[in-house]
Design an enzyme around this catalytic site. Structure first.
Site, PDB file in Angstrom:
ATOM      1  N   ILE A   3       0.849  -1.197   0.000  1.00 45.34           N
ATOM      2  CA  ILE A   3       0.000   0.000   0.000  1.00 45.34           C
ATOM      3  C   ILE A   3       0.879   1.238   0.000  1.00 45.34           C
ATOM      4  CG2 ILE A   3      -1.726   1.301   1.347  1.00 45.34           C
ATOM      5  CD1 ILE A   3      -2.525  -1.460   2.611  1.00 45.34           C
ATOM      6  N   LYS A   4       0.491   2.203  -0.814  1.00 46.67           N
ATOM      7  CA  LYS A   4       1.232   3.477  -0.837  1.00 46.67           C
ATOM      8  C   LYS A   4       0.224   4.547  -0.466  1.00 46.67           C
ATOM      9  CE  LYS A   4       3.521   6.266  -4.431  1.00 46.67           C
ATOM     10  NZ  LYS A   4       2.620   7.245  -4.996  1.00 46.67           N
TER      11      LYS A   4
END
Ligand code: FBP
Length: 281
Positions: A190-191
């Site tokens: 996840i960014k």
């Protein structure tokens, strides 16, 4: 025993994360997403071959690009560097209201043909186009997972409802929600946005329930130490690294900055010490 696909997903994730479970990834989709003017501060970096050569030499762990740029710069992305291909985007040429949607501009097969190690897509959680983006992500993830490819979600809450309810999109309560939604929708990485403090970012990491959370770089900070400090806090909070674009390619000397970032991420060095060691101070 693991299914073939799980083995592929794990192997490919290891091309980004070192043994310490952390990664520094260079982001370069800005020519499309923001427009070529993002390269104005150091114009030679508009040429992907020039900047990718530099980041790879400096020891970056991975690069993230749209398919066409991956084709142009492919010779520079050495085999020991993880290649993340992003399949969704939007231009800044769109009417403002329509910028709350990213469209799919290529397919999982294209990324695989280009030698991708991971496939990325953005979801603007809470936007009026959330439904479309969720479906887009589901299709990409399901297809990629079937073929043994990890999927990265750029989990970006944004839109009028988010601002109305939380004041700003970086409020940790909504960033945490976005990270959780990303984990629940099957992301392998996840960014997301910086929430402003180690304590709040730790909550985002908790909400992701074991899915690695990486910082999304954001606008360039003039003072390199200021950015190194943010990354240090991300690591202290249990974050798994950073995906950084403007803070790298808008600097005249990205190599030393990357080396300083790597010290902070992989050696947990103090930001000022890391900056000094790389001649940034
Ligand atoms: P930066 O480190 O430059 O912020 O890059 C990360 C990124 O997610 C890019 O992949 C993308 O083009 C950009 O930020 C999106 O920025 P915006 O917040 O304007 O949508």
């Amino acid at each position: 025993m693991d299914a073939y696909q799980s083995v592929g997903i794990k192997r490919r994730l290891r091309r980004f994360f070192r043994r310490d479970g952390k990664a520094l990834i260079f982001a370069m989709d800005h020519g499309f997403e923001h427009g070529p003017t993002d390269f104005k501060p150091v114009w030679k970096h508009v040429n992907p071959r020039v900047i990718v050569r530099k980041v790879v030499r400096a020891g970056i762990d991975g690069v993230m690009m749209l398919p066409g740029i991956a084709r142009i710069a492919s010779d520079e992305v050495k085999p020991n560097v993880g290649l993340m291909i992003k399949l969704t985007s939007k231009t800044n040429l769109r009417p403002e209201k329509e910028r709350l949607l990213q469209s799919q501009l290529a397919f999982v097969e294209d990324a695989i043909k280009l030698g991708a190690d991971a496939i990325a897509a953005t979801v603007y959680w809470g936007s009026p186009a959330e439904d479309v983006m969720m479906r887009q992500f589901a299709e990409i993830a399901s297809y990629a997972h079937d073929l043994g490819f990890p999927v990265v979600q750029f989990a970006y809450p944004r839109g009028p409802y988010i601002t109305e309810k939380y004041g700003k999109k970086e409020d940790y309560r909504v960033v945490m929600y976005g990270a959780r939604a990303a984990a629940e929708s099957g992301a392998d990485m996840i960014k997301t946005y910086w929430t402003g403090s180690k304590e709040t970012f730790a909550k985002v990491v908790d909400a992701a329930a074991g899915v690695p959370v990486l910082l999304s770089g954001g606008a360039k900070k003039e003072n390199p130490v200021e950015f190194l400090k943010v990354v240090w806090e991300v690591i202290e909070a249990g974050g798994s690294g950073a995906v950084v674009g403007r803070n790298i390619f808008q600097r005249e000397n990205p190599e030393s900055f990357i080396k300083a970032l790597l010290r902070v991420i992989h050696r947990n060095e103090d930001p000022e010490e890391a900056a000094k060691a790389e001649g940034l101070l």
